[in-house]
Structures are given as structure tokens and as C-alpha cells.
Design an enzyme around this catalytic site. Sequence first.
Site, PDB file in Angstrom:
ATOM      1  N   ASN A   1       0.854  -1.122  -0.023  1.00  0.00           N
ATOM      2  CA  ASN A   1       0.222   0.026  -0.001  1.00  0.00           C
ATOM      3  C   ASN A   1       0.820   1.479   0.017  1.00  0.00           C
ATOM      4  OD1 ASN A   1      -2.599   1.082   0.190  1.00  0.00           O
ATOM      5  ND2 ASN A   1      -1.923   1.832   2.353  1.00  0.00           N
ATOM      6  N   HIS A   3       0.899   5.193   1.163  1.00  0.00           N
ATOM      7  CA  HIS A   3      -0.150   5.730   2.072  1.00  0.00           C
ATOM      8  C   HIS A   3       0.619   7.318   1.954  1.00  0.00           C
ATOM      9  CE1 HIS A   3      -2.989   7.063   5.239  1.00  0.00           C
ATOM     10  NE2 HIS A   3      -1.619   7.733   5.662  1.00  0.00           N
ATOM     11  N   ASP A  44      -3.076   0.920   8.008  1.00  0.00           N
ATOM     12  CA  ASP A  44      -1.876   1.691   8.053  1.00  0.00           C
ATOM     13  C   ASP A  44      -0.921   1.057   9.213  1.00  0.00           C
ATOM     14  OD1 ASP A  44      -2.555   3.052   5.820  1.00  0.00           O
ATOM     15  OD2 ASP A  44      -3.721   4.615   7.254  1.00  0.00           O
ATOM     16  N   GLU A  73       5.037   9.999  -4.774  1.00  0.00           N
ATOM     17  CA  GLU A  73       4.685   8.433  -4.613  1.00  0.00           C
ATOM     18  C   GLU A  73       4.775   7.839  -5.859  1.00  0.00           C
ATOM     19  OE1 GLU A  73       0.552   8.646  -1.922  1.00  0.00           O
ATOM     20  OE2 GLU A  73       0.332   9.469  -3.971  1.00  0.00           O
TER      21      GLU A  73
END
Length: 84
Positions: A1, A3, A44, A73
Site C-alpha cells: 500500500n 499511504h 496503516d 509517490e
Amino acid sequence: NCHPSLLPKYGGKGMYGSFVHRAVFDNGDKISGCTIHFVSENYDEGEIILQKTVNIEECKTYLEVEEKVKDLEKIAIVDAFGKL
């Protein structure tokens, strides 16, 4: 993932996208960034693979913070795959 903050700050249920960037900006943080992490049963809280930072001192709105982090990102996800 991937974040959009430097976990563990600004993580957890409901903390995604613009909600994160607005919180970072409203709190007056000078640095933001993104965290690439494994997914776990808790929001998270998975093991962190890598984090990247960006200076946001000059940002005048949370939207500017969001733009800087989104650009970061793109780099982070590629670096994370390389690391794995």
C-alpha cells in the site's frame, strides 16, 4: 500500500487522500511524504517498506502539499518494488 503521509503520523481509518494532506497542512508540518507498507489487518499498521520525504514549508494550501506528495509517490512505488 502507498499511504500519503509519513506513518505513523496521519494514518488510520478515514485518513486517506485529501483528508491526510489537509491535516498535515493544518498542523503546520514542514515535512510530508509517503510511506510504502505491507497491508495488515489494521489500517496503516503494516510493516514499512520505505518512506520518502518532501519539504512543504513553501506550500500555501493543502492542495500544493497533495501535489508534491503525489509526485513523490510515483518515485516511491518504483523504489519500493526495486527494494523488494
